[in-house]
Design an enzyme around this catalytic site. Structure first.
Site, PDB file in Angstrom:
ATOM      1  N   ARG A   1       0.853  -1.198   0.000  1.00  0.00           N
ATOM      2  CA  ARG A   1       0.000   0.000   0.000  1.00  0.00           C
ATOM      3  C   ARG A   1       0.887   1.245   0.000  1.00  0.00           C
ATOM      4  O   ARG A   1       0.601   2.234  -0.653  1.00  0.00           O
ATOM      5  CB  ARG A   1      -0.957   0.010   1.206  1.00  0.00           C
ATOM      6  CG  ARG A   1      -1.720   1.319   1.297  1.00  0.00           C
ATOM      7  CD  ARG A   1      -2.999   1.311   2.136  1.00  0.00           C
ATOM      8  NE  ARG A   1      -3.018   0.367   3.226  1.00  0.00           N
ATOM      9  CZ  ARG A   1      -2.356   0.528   4.381  1.00  0.00           C
ATOM     10  NH1 ARG A   1      -1.634   1.611   4.600  1.00  0.00           N
ATOM     11  NH2 ARG A   1      -2.432  -0.395   5.319  1.00  0.00           N
TER      12      ARG A   1
ATOM     13  N   TYR B   1     -15.828  17.864 -15.328  1.00  0.00           N
ATOM     14  CA  TYR B   1     -16.154  16.442 -15.427  1.00  0.00           C
ATOM     15  C   TYR B   1     -17.269  16.120 -14.418  1.00  0.00           C
ATOM     16  O   TYR B   1     -17.182  16.509 -13.246  1.00  0.00           O
ATOM     17  CB  TYR B   1     -14.905  15.610 -15.137  1.00  0.00           C
ATOM     18  CG  TYR B   1     -15.158  14.126 -15.128  1.00  0.00           C
ATOM     19  CD1 TYR B   1     -15.456  13.456 -16.313  1.00  0.00           C
ATOM     20  CD2 TYR B   1     -15.126  13.400 -13.950  1.00  0.00           C
ATOM     21  CE1 TYR B   1     -15.709  12.095 -16.312  1.00  0.00           C
ATOM     22  CE2 TYR B   1     -15.375  12.037 -13.946  1.00  0.00           C
ATOM     23  CZ  TYR B   1     -15.667  11.394 -15.134  1.00  0.00           C
ATOM     24  OH  TYR B   1     -15.914  10.054 -15.126  1.00  0.00           O
TER      25      TYR B   1
ATOM     26  N   ASP C   1      -6.707  19.600 -13.762  1.00  0.00           N
ATOM     27  CA  ASP C   1      -7.027  18.290 -14.337  1.00  0.00           C
ATOM     28  C   ASP C   1      -6.563  18.326 -15.795  1.00  0.00           C
ATOM     29  O   ASP C   1      -7.156  19.006 -16.631  1.00  0.00           O
ATOM     30  CB  ASP C   1      -8.541  18.059 -14.230  1.00  0.00           C
ATOM     31  CG  ASP C   1      -8.982  16.708 -14.771  1.00  0.00           C
ATOM     32  OD1 ASP C   1      -8.239  16.125 -15.595  1.00  0.00           O
ATOM     33  OD2 ASP C   1     -10.075  16.239 -14.405  1.00  0.00           O
TER      34      ASP C   1
ATOM     35  N   LYS D   1      -7.481   7.427 -19.299  1.00  0.00           N
ATOM     36  CA  LYS D   1      -7.710   7.993 -20.625  1.00  0.00           C
ATOM     37  C   LYS D   1      -6.431   7.919 -21.473  1.00  0.00           C
ATOM     38  O   LYS D   1      -5.981   6.830 -21.773  1.00  0.00           O
ATOM     39  CB  LYS D   1      -8.269   9.404 -20.475  1.00  0.00           C
ATOM     40  CG  LYS D   1      -9.356   9.543 -19.381  1.00  0.00           C
ATOM     41  CD  LYS D   1     -10.625   8.768 -19.680  1.00  0.00           C
ATOM     42  CE  LYS D   1     -11.591   8.685 -18.496  1.00  0.00           C
ATOM     43  NZ  LYS D   1     -11.958   9.934 -17.845  1.00  0.00           N
TER      44      LYS D   1
END
Ligand SMILES: *Cc1c(COP(=O)(O)O)cnc(C)c1O
Length: 384
Positions: free
Chosen positions: A51, A103, A175, A200
């Site tokens: 982690r 978004y 972003d 993306k």
């Protein structure tokens, strides 16, 4: 190699990646392990638990930091998890000034999760910096922008936002999903945090969901790495491997996305059935000058409306294409079409959407890497 001096394509292939110290493997292995042997309590090779750190993830984080001209990269299990980590830097009462053309998932996270926890979000049209200035007060801790915006492809002046952020001592987060680091590096323009939905263009093959942040500041990195480890929304090593593989062709893919995007946008705008086409490469685009200033090319994302503004026509078009697939997401090798009002942006209330110009009939295209002739033939038959 000195990564600073490298050109983008060389960085895309080499940055962050070293031959595996154990075997010399050229490609970063998938370290599919949750834990690491210690020779004595606390004595280890820098890896304790996956982690916190995993070598495959470390390679990817370093590669992304280099591609964005930052210093530190942090990967998350999705783009949303990476934005979530940024908001966790804030406290109840703190304020965020955000772009209003956003978004849908980010809008939902801000208004449906964090507004209830006492963080105040002010959504403004960032096409005019006066709107941003007017929304900033002494509680503002973060300016949040997305450019090009999704789905209307508006362009926001990142350098102008950075000047405001500096003046008011707040963070600027950008972003950069739509542009990818090939087309735009917000950090070079003064952003403090660059965010990607790696799902993306960075992954590029529609086979991974992942998010990433890149920062320069060591203290900010330390706070975000603490959140990454404490909250635990990390990607697995197999996904990190797939993205490392995707990055190696990022420059080639973005060149072709941009070439195909230009051909399709210029074809659409001449089509008698098409009304408006939103693409920042048109000299007539209201923010074309800013786009030219801060982007290297204009990419393969665009939106358009049909004449008559009739829902049935838009639905017919979206269900008739054969090469373009009707699907959520963008940035993969294959061309996709989408209907933001019912898909990616359904979580934004209709009045809010219409106010920002996102009509019910808007169609969004993610132009892929197929041959442009085939894409045009497909659009032609679907419009006919
Ligand atoms: C997809 C997307 C996100 C969310 O990323 P996920 O990986 O789907 O969580 C955020 N911003 C933009 C611009 C996006 O396109």
């Amino acid at each position: 190699m000195r990564e600073r001096a490298m050109k983008f394509g060389t960085k895309a292939i080499h940055a962050g990646v070293e031959a595996d110290p154990a075997t010399g493997a050229i490609m970063t292995p998938i370290y599919q392990t949750s834990t690491y042997a210690q020779t004595a309590p606390g004595v280890h090779k820098g890896y304790e638990y996956s982690r916190t750190h995993n070598p495959t993830r470390t390679a990817l984080q370093n590669a992304l930091a280099a591609l964005e001209n930052g210093k530190h990269g942090l990967c998350f299990s999705s783009g949303m998890a990476s934005i979530d980590a940024i908001v966790k830097l804030l406290k109840p009462g703190d304020e965020v000034v955000s772009t209003n053309d956003l978004y849908g998932g980010t809008y939902r996270l801000f208004t449906k999760v964090y507004a209830d926890l006492g963080i105040v979000f002010r959504f403004v049209d960032m096409g005019d910096m006066a709107n941003v200035s007017a929304a900033i007060n002494d509680k503002t801790k973060l300016i949040w922008a997305e450019t090009p915006t999704n789905p209307l492809l508006k362009i926001i002046d990142i350098a102008a936002l950075a000047a405001l952020a500096e003046k008011h001592k707040c963070l600027l987060g950008v972003d950069n999903t739509f542009a990818s680091p090939f087309l735009q590096n917000p950090m070079d323009l003064g952003a403090d945090i660059v965010m990607h939905s790696v799902t993306k263009y960075l992954g590029g093959h529609s086979d991974v969901v992942m998010g990433a942040l890149v920062v320069k500041d060591d203290a900010l990195h330390e706070r975000l790495a603490f959140i990454q480890n404490s909250c635990g929304a990390i990607p697995g090593p197999q996904d990190c491997f797939l993205v490392l593989r995707g990055l190696k062709t990022l420059h080639l893919r973005m060149q072709r996305h941009s070439e195909n995007g230009k051909v399709i946008a210029e074809w659409l705008v001449k089509h008698p059935k098409v009304d408006k086409v939103y693409w920042p490469g048109f000299p007539s685009h209201p923010n074309h000058v800013v786009a030219k200033k801060q982007m290297r090319d204009f990419g393969g994302m665009m939106s358009f409306t049909l004449k008559g503004d009739n829902m049935a026509d838009a639905t017919k078009f979206l269900s008739t294409t054969k090469v373009f697939t009707l699907a959520e997401s963008l940035g993969g090798v294959e061309s996709l079409s989408g209907h933001p009002a019912s898909m990616t942006h359904a979580s934004i209330p209709r009045e809010e959407r219409l106010k920002n110009g996102l009509t019910d009939t808007l169609i969004r295209l993610s132009v892929g890497l197929e041959d442009a002739e085939d894409l045009i033939e497909d659009l032609e038959q679907a419009l006919g």
